[in-house]
Design a protein around this motif. Structure first.
Motif, PDB file in Angstrom:
ATOM      1  N   THR A 244       0.695  -1.367  -0.025  1.00  0.00           N
ATOM      2  CA  THR A 244       0.003  -0.215   0.080  1.00  0.00           C
ATOM      3  C   THR A 244       0.866   1.262  -0.110  1.00  0.00           C
ATOM      4  N   GLY A 245       2.040   1.301   0.064  1.00  0.00           N
ATOM      5  CA  GLY A 245       2.850   2.421  -0.222  1.00  0.00           C
ATOM      6  C   GLY A 245       4.100   2.403   0.723  1.00  0.00           C
ATOM      7  N   LYS A 246       4.967   3.711   0.477  1.00  0.00           N
ATOM      8  CA  LYS A 246       6.237   3.880   1.089  1.00  0.00           C
ATOM      9  C   LYS A 246       6.318   5.141   1.779  1.00  0.00           C
ATOM     10  N   ILE A 247       6.719   5.031   2.811  1.00  0.00           N
ATOM     11  CA  ILE A 247       6.967   6.529   3.713  1.00  0.00           C
ATOM     12  C   ILE A 247       8.344   6.739   3.960  1.00  0.00           C
ATOM     13  N   PRO A 248       8.708   7.749   3.915  1.00  0.00           N
ATOM     14  CA  PRO A 248      10.063   8.234   3.818  1.00  0.00           C
ATOM     15  C   PRO A 248      10.569   8.500   5.090  1.00  0.00           C
ATOM     16  N   PHE A 249      11.917   8.344   5.515  1.00  0.00           N
ATOM     17  CA  PHE A 249      12.189   8.804   6.786  1.00  0.00           C
ATOM     18  C   PHE A 249      12.102  10.566   6.812  1.00  0.00           C
ATOM     19  N   ASP A 250      11.713  11.118   7.628  1.00  0.00           N
ATOM     20  CA  ASP A 250      11.467  12.579   7.777  1.00  0.00           C
ATOM     21  C   ASP A 250      11.655  13.215   9.221  1.00  0.00           C
ATOM     22  N   PRO A 251      12.594  13.956   9.164  1.00  0.00           N
ATOM     23  CA  PRO A 251      13.161  14.675  10.533  1.00  0.00           C
ATOM     24  C   PRO A 251      11.604  15.652  10.903  1.00  0.00           C
ATOM     25  N   ASP A 252      10.884  16.046   9.997  1.00  0.00           N
ATOM     26  CA  ASP A 252       9.783  16.931  10.348  1.00  0.00           C
ATOM     27  C   ASP A 252       8.761  16.184  11.047  1.00  0.00           C
ATOM     28  N   CYS A 268       4.609  17.753   5.855  1.00  0.00           N
ATOM     29  CA  CYS A 268       5.756  16.938   5.772  1.00  0.00           C
ATOM     30  C   CYS A 268       5.553  16.110   4.771  1.00  0.00           C
ATOM     31  N   LYS A 269       6.643  15.306   4.016  1.00  0.00           N
ATOM     32  CA  LYS A 269       6.715  14.497   3.254  1.00  0.00           C
ATOM     33  C   LYS A 269       6.178  13.014   3.685  1.00  0.00           C
ATOM     34  N   ALA A 270       6.495  12.742   4.910  1.00  0.00           N
ATOM     35  CA  ALA A 270       6.170  11.666   5.529  1.00  0.00           C
ATOM     36  C   ALA A 270       4.457  11.661   5.693  1.00  0.00           C
ATOM     37  N   GLY A 271       3.921  12.716   5.920  1.00  0.00           N
ATOM     38  CA  GLY A 271       2.598  12.965   5.953  1.00  0.00           C
ATOM     39  C   GLY A 271       1.783  12.646   4.931  1.00  0.00           C
ATOM     40  N   ALA A 272       2.465  13.434   3.807  1.00  0.00           N
ATOM     41  CA  ALA A 272       1.824  13.142   2.337  1.00  0.00           C
ATOM     42  C   ALA A 272       1.676  11.535   1.919  1.00  0.00           C
ATOM     43  N   SER A 273       2.718  10.941   2.258  1.00  0.00           N
ATOM     44  CA  SER A 273       2.807   9.433   1.954  1.00  0.00           C
ATOM     45  C   SER A 273       1.846   8.734   2.895  1.00  0.00           C
TER      46      SER A 273
END
Ligand code: SF4
Ligand code: SF4
Length: 286
Positions: A244-252, A268-273
């Protein structure tokens, strides 16, 4: 009410991060934290007042009435858990006693009895349209599976009008995980691209499949090891497990969690993923 359980197979993969974000995105009316050894969902889902608290009684514990004991030693000899010690008098080791009752049966003078013992605390946050069930197991208590069942029962019995309930599961594949899988409609496994993460993911998939429960996988911090991320994706493809998807490591994202927020409360980019993973899961749950 459909139940979505979020598992990881091991601690520290971001399971609660995903669960917290899903609860916000869904505006969930019913949710639970089944990680009774170390509950922490309440730290980011803190919008409700003080919970109703209730003692949880696990297995009973033996007690010896010293004034009746005649020192025959039968209880100590027959206790398979080595929970009775003699040092001047017979004493029960509270943490070793499994409440089996053998000492009560063998005692010739009825000096031993089984007493209810508090093994943890159930907490229920609720208002007119929302319920959050959680619990904390007492240190050294071994009945976490039973307590997990109580947490789920508490959420269901609140009888809230909710289409989907989100359940944050326990790490590992032991008794509490098995108790949390029972009766759910889907398990989402939050994996991480490490050797141990892959191994734990496979074990928890096997456990969930033995219950004939639908399983889906996502990867958290996927960009910390692209090679292992590829391995997880290939494993899912080969075994027909929905990815169902990939979530990046994100300090934010880390900062948001440390400030008591979910990853979707900040841009933040993790939130979008996580949003993409959420959309995919909601489609699968239809
Ligand atoms: S109840 Fe069972 S485990 Fe506990 S002290 Fe008695 S014999 Fe041992
Ligand atoms: S079996 Fe009963 S009487 Fe014998 S040592 Fe144990 S408590 Fe005392």
């Amino acid at each position: 009410m459909k139940q979505l359980l979020i598992l990881s197979g091991k601690g520290g993969t971001g399971k609660t991060t995903v669960a917290g974000a899903f609860i916000k995105l869904l505006d969930a009316k019913a949710y639970a934290d089944c990680d009774v050894d170390a509950p922490n969902l309440h730290l980011i889902m803190n919008e409700m007042d003080e919970p109703a608290r209730k003692d949880y009684f696990g297995l009973p514990k033996a007690e010896i009435d010293q004034s009746s004991c005649i020192g025959c030693d039968l209880c100590r000899q027959n206790c398979r858990f080595d929970a009775i010690k003699f040092s001047g008098s017979y004493q029960i080791d509270y943490y070793a006693c499994e409440g089996c009752g053998v000492c009560q049966i063998v005692c010739p003078v009825n000096a031993t009895t089984l007493k209810p013992a508090v093994a943890g605390e159930l907490m229920l946050y609720s208002n007119s349209d929302r319920v959050f069930s959680t619990a904390q197991l007492k240190m050294g208590s071994g009945t976490s599976g039973m307590l997990v069942s109580e947490v789920k029962k508490q959420m269901i019995n609140a009888d809230i009008d909710a289409d989907v309930a989100i359940i944050d599961g326990s790490p590992g594949i032991g008794c509490p995980v098995i108790a949390s899988i029972s009766g759910v409609d889907m398990v989402l496994i939050v994996s991480e691209p490490s050797i141990s993460g892959i191994s734990d993911m496979k074990r928890v998939i096997k456990t969930a499949e033995s219950f004939q429960t639908k399983v889906a996988v996502c990867i958290n911090k996927y960009d910390t090891n692209h090679e292992n991320t590829k391995k997880i994706e290939e494993f899912c493809k080969e075994n027909k497990i929905t990815f169902t998807g990939k979530i990046p490591f994100d300090p934010d994202a880390v900062k948001a969690i440390n400030n008591g927020m979910t990853v979707i409360d900040t841009d933040c980019k993790a939130g979008a993923s996580v949003r993409d993973v959420f959309d995919n899961i909601m489609e699968l749950l239809k």
